[in-house]
Design a protein around this motif. Structure first.
Motif, short mmCIF file in Angstrom:
data_model
loop_
_atom_site.label_atom_id
_atom_site.label_comp_id
_atom_site.label_asym_id
_atom_site.label_seq_id
_atom_site.Cartn_x
_atom_site.Cartn_y
_atom_site.Cartn_z
N VAL A 192 46.58 -23.22 -31.77
CA VAL A 192 46.39 -22.33 -32.92
C VAL A 192 46.06 -20.92 -32.46
CG1 VAL A 192 44.93 -21.86 -34.93
CG2 VAL A 192 45.69 -24.20 -34.47
N ALA A 193 45.16 -20.80 -31.48
CA ALA A 193 44.80 -19.48 -30.97
C ALA A 193 46.00 -18.78 -30.34
CB ALA A 193 43.67 -19.62 -29.94
N ALA A 194 46.78 -19.54 -29.57
CA ALA A 194 47.96 -18.95 -28.93
C ALA A 194 48.98 -18.51 -29.97
CB ALA A 194 48.58 -19.97 -27.97
N GLY A 195 49.18 -19.32 -31.00
CA GLY A 195 50.14 -18.95 -32.03
C GLY A 195 49.69 -17.78 -32.88
N SER A 196 48.39 -17.70 -33.12
CA SER A 196 47.87 -16.62 -33.96
C SER A 196 47.89 -15.28 -33.25
CB SER A 196 46.43 -16.95 -34.39
OG SER A 196 46.38 -18.13 -35.16
N THR A 197 47.68 -15.29 -31.94
CA THR A 197 47.59 -14.03 -31.19
C THR A 197 48.85 -13.73 -30.39
OG1 THR A 197 46.62 -15.15 -29.27
CG2 THR A 197 45.09 -14.33 -30.96
N PHE A 201 50.15 -17.65 -22.84
CA PHE A 201 49.70 -17.87 -21.46
C PHE A 201 48.19 -17.84 -21.38
CE2 PHE A 201 48.76 -16.47 -17.12
CZ PHE A 201 49.53 -17.34 -16.39
N LEU A 202 47.56 -16.87 -22.03
CA LEU A 202 46.12 -16.70 -21.96
C LEU A 202 45.38 -17.93 -22.49
CD1 LEU A 202 43.55 -14.96 -21.58
CD2 LEU A 202 43.93 -14.11 -23.91
N PHE A 203 45.76 -18.38 -23.67
CA PHE A 203 44.99 -19.45 -24.30
C PHE A 203 45.30 -20.83 -23.72
CE2 PHE A 203 44.18 -16.21 -27.52
CZ PHE A 203 42.82 -16.39 -27.69
N PHE A 204 46.52 -21.03 -23.27
CA PHE A 204 46.80 -22.32 -22.63
C PHE A 204 46.14 -22.41 -21.26
CE2 PHE A 204 50.70 -22.64 -25.48
CZ PHE A 204 50.11 -23.57 -26.29
N ILE A 205 46.05 -21.28 -20.55
CA ILE A 205 45.30 -21.26 -19.29
C ILE A 205 43.82 -21.49 -19.56
CG2 ILE A 205 44.51 -19.76 -17.43
CD1 ILE A 205 47.24 -20.89 -16.93
N ALA A 206 43.29 -20.84 -20.62
CA ALA A 206 41.88 -21.03 -20.98
C ALA A 206 41.60 -22.48 -21.34
CB ALA A 206 41.51 -20.11 -22.14
N GLY A 207 42.51 -23.08 -22.12
CA GLY A 207 42.35 -24.50 -22.46
C GLY A 207 42.39 -25.39 -21.24
N GLY A 208 43.32 -25.08 -20.31
CA GLY A 208 43.40 -25.86 -19.08
C GLY A 208 42.14 -25.73 -18.24
N CYS A 209 41.57 -24.53 -18.19
CA CYS A 209 40.33 -24.32 -17.45
C CYS A 209 39.18 -25.12 -18.05
CB CYS A 209 39.97 -22.84 -17.41
SG CYS A 209 41.07 -21.85 -16.36
N LEU A 210 39.13 -25.18 -19.38
CA LEU A 210 38.07 -25.96 -20.03
C LEU A 210 38.25 -27.45 -19.75
CD1 LEU A 210 37.70 -24.12 -23.46
CD2 LEU A 210 36.02 -24.26 -21.62
N TYR A 211 39.49 -27.93 -19.74
CA TYR A 211 39.73 -29.33 -19.38
C TYR A 211 39.28 -29.60 -17.94
CZ TYR A 211 42.38 -30.87 -23.48
OH TYR A 211 42.74 -31.25 -24.76
#
Length: 241
Positions: A192-197, A201-211
């Motif tokens: 949702v964050a990636a689609g909204s903004t 790349f930024l938000f999927f990398i951030a999600g991967g880092c949190l995982y």
């Protein structure tokens, strides 16, 4: 700077939502692991019972739910379950669609998958117990309940910790598939964050880092639990286990 603002906790940042989504991922995984523990224990008992019917049913369960794609099981539980509930509601006079809660359906689906793996973990842990201990317990007159509580359960849990750690990590990653139900866990919120903004790349990398943070912390917790469980065991016994 724009990236830091998007990942921050200000009015335009997604940081708080991502952290809440990470907590939701942990909640789903913990619930699924608990469901899987109950199912896995029952299936392990069935496979160790020696009863041909129970052994067959246990083998069917572990074969099916370890062999079928996880996403298909989530679809069956969420969409198939919602259809079944709607049909029951219609038969009782209720009009309209009745959907299963995303959290409950997702946790149940991942829990069923987890149960298939936990069954093998518990079965292997039981088989690792020294037969001499069980024979000695029977020889001194321990009844089944006492033998289970004092000898079997503590050792099964101790031997099962490494395997349960692997199952936890598997369930943690499988929880990302629950995003198809609309639950705002880490993967869904990242999408949702990636689609909204448009910052994919930024938000999927951030999600991967949190995982990665979640899995790394989980590793430390399970490794600590394993060391604590084995601290009273002699090194030779640990090597044999």
């Amino acid at each position: 700077m724009a990236s830091l603002e998007l990942l921050g906790f200000g009015s335009t940042g997604w940081g708080a939502l991502l952290l809440l989504a990470a907590l939701m991922t942990l909640a789903v995984t913990a619930t699924a692991l608990a469901i899987g523990a109950v199912l896995g224990a029952l299936v392990a008992f069935a496979k160790l019972s020696g009863n041909a019917l129970l052994v067959t049913l246990g083998n069917v369960y572990t074969t099916v739910f370890r062999g079928v794609p996880e996403l298909l099981i989530i679809y069956l539980i969420y969409f198939g379950g919602s259809s079944a509930v709607t049909s029951i509601g219609t038969a009782m006079g209720y009009e309209g669609f009745l959907g299963l809660p995303s959290f409950a359906a997702g946790a149940l689906a991942v829990g069923i998958i987890s149960g298939a793996y936990q069954a093998e973990v518990f079965r292997g842990a039981f088989l690792a117990i020294s037969k001499g201990e069980l024979e000695a317990a029977s020889a001194i007159g321990m009844h089944r309940g006492l033998r289970f509580r004092r000898i079997i359960m503590p050792q099964v849990l101790r031997y099962a910790i490494p395997g349960l750690g692997n199952v936890w990590q598997l369930s943690l990653k499988d929880s990302a598939l629950i995003s198809v139900t609309g639950l705002a866990e880490l993967m869904r919120t990242s999408q949702v964050a990636a689609g909204s903004t448009r910052q994919y790349f930024l938000f999927f990398i951030a999600g991967g880092c949190l995982y990665l943070i979640l899995t790394s912390l989980s590793d430390r917790i399970f490794n600590g639990a394993e060391r604590r469980a084995n601290r009273s065991m002699p090194a030779s016994a640990m090597g044999q286990a």
